[in-house]
Design a protein around this motif. Structure first.
Motif, mmCIF file in Angstrom:
data_model
loop_
_atom_site.group_PDB
_atom_site.id
_atom_site.type_symbol
_atom_site.label_atom_id
_atom_site.label_comp_id
_atom_site.label_asym_id
_atom_site.label_seq_id
_atom_site.Cartn_x
_atom_site.Cartn_y
_atom_site.Cartn_z
ATOM 1 N N GLN A 48 -34.922 -55.416 28.507
ATOM 2 C CA GLN A 48 -34.109 -56.109 29.022
ATOM 3 C C GLN A 48 -34.768 -57.725 29.246
ATOM 4 O O GLN A 48 -35.989 -57.601 29.757
ATOM 5 C CB GLN A 48 -33.595 -55.795 30.554
ATOM 6 N N ASN A 59 -25.728 -73.295 27.540
ATOM 7 C CA ASN A 59 -26.029 -72.158 27.880
ATOM 8 C C ASN A 59 -27.337 -71.930 27.231
ATOM 9 O O ASN A 59 -27.262 -71.954 25.813
ATOM 10 C CB ASN A 59 -25.024 -70.944 27.819
ATOM 11 N N TYR A 98 -30.450 -69.223 26.455
ATOM 12 C CA TYR A 98 -30.607 -67.769 26.068
ATOM 13 C C TYR A 98 -32.255 -67.483 25.586
ATOM 14 O O TYR A 98 -32.724 -68.285 24.568
ATOM 15 C CB TYR A 98 -30.058 -67.290 25.189
ATOM 16 N N TRP A 107 -31.661 -59.961 23.687
ATOM 17 C CA TRP A 107 -31.263 -61.080 24.131
ATOM 18 C C TRP A 107 -30.987 -61.179 25.583
ATOM 19 O O TRP A 107 -30.689 -59.958 26.210
ATOM 20 C CB TRP A 107 -30.013 -61.409 23.506
ATOM 21 N N GLN A 162 -28.906 -62.997 28.923
ATOM 22 C CA GLN A 162 -27.584 -63.065 29.181
ATOM 23 C C GLN A 162 -27.381 -64.642 29.312
ATOM 24 O O GLN A 162 -26.000 -64.970 29.404
ATOM 25 C CB GLN A 162 -26.879 -62.439 30.595
#
Length: 115
Positions: A3, A92, A94, A105, A107
């Motif tokens: 994660q 945004n 990432y 990836w 969030q």
């Protein structure tokens, strides 16, 4: 399970700085590279910075000389130092990890630059 969690985004005035952080959890071997992407509303996701297992870095022309990607030795954390921010940097952001043809990836974290 791998994660990725990004943090550090926010609202900043043009000319300001932010440092984004991407923290990895979960075991993984043979990391090839970690990247920062960004996506503004109505636009495609854009690769802006990469750091490879050998430490080689590369940048999109739009952020070169303003942004710096770095990582710790364990690949647990990757940073994106952003200086001289412009309103067009609003997006945004990432992080992405690539390993043996697989991509992981986060969030995303929102960066907004006011003029």
């Amino acid at each position: 399970q791998v994660q990725l969690v990004e943090s550090g985004g926010g609202l900043v005035q043009a000319g300001g700085s932010l440092r984004l952080t991407c923290v990895r959890s979960g075991n993984i071997r043979d990391i090839y590279a970690m990247d920062w992407y960004r996506q503004a509303p109505g636009r495609q996701r854009e690769l802006i910075a990469t750091i490879t297992d050998s430490g080689r870095t590369s940048y999109a022309d739009s952020v070169k000389d303003r942004f710096t990607i770095s990582r710790d030795n364990t690949w647990n954390t990757v940073y994106l130092q952003m200086n001289g921010l412009k309103p067009e940097d609003t997006a945004n952001y990432y992080c992405c990890l690539s390993s043996k043809g697989k991509f992981y990836w986060g969030q995303g974290t929102q960066v907004t630059v006011s003029s």
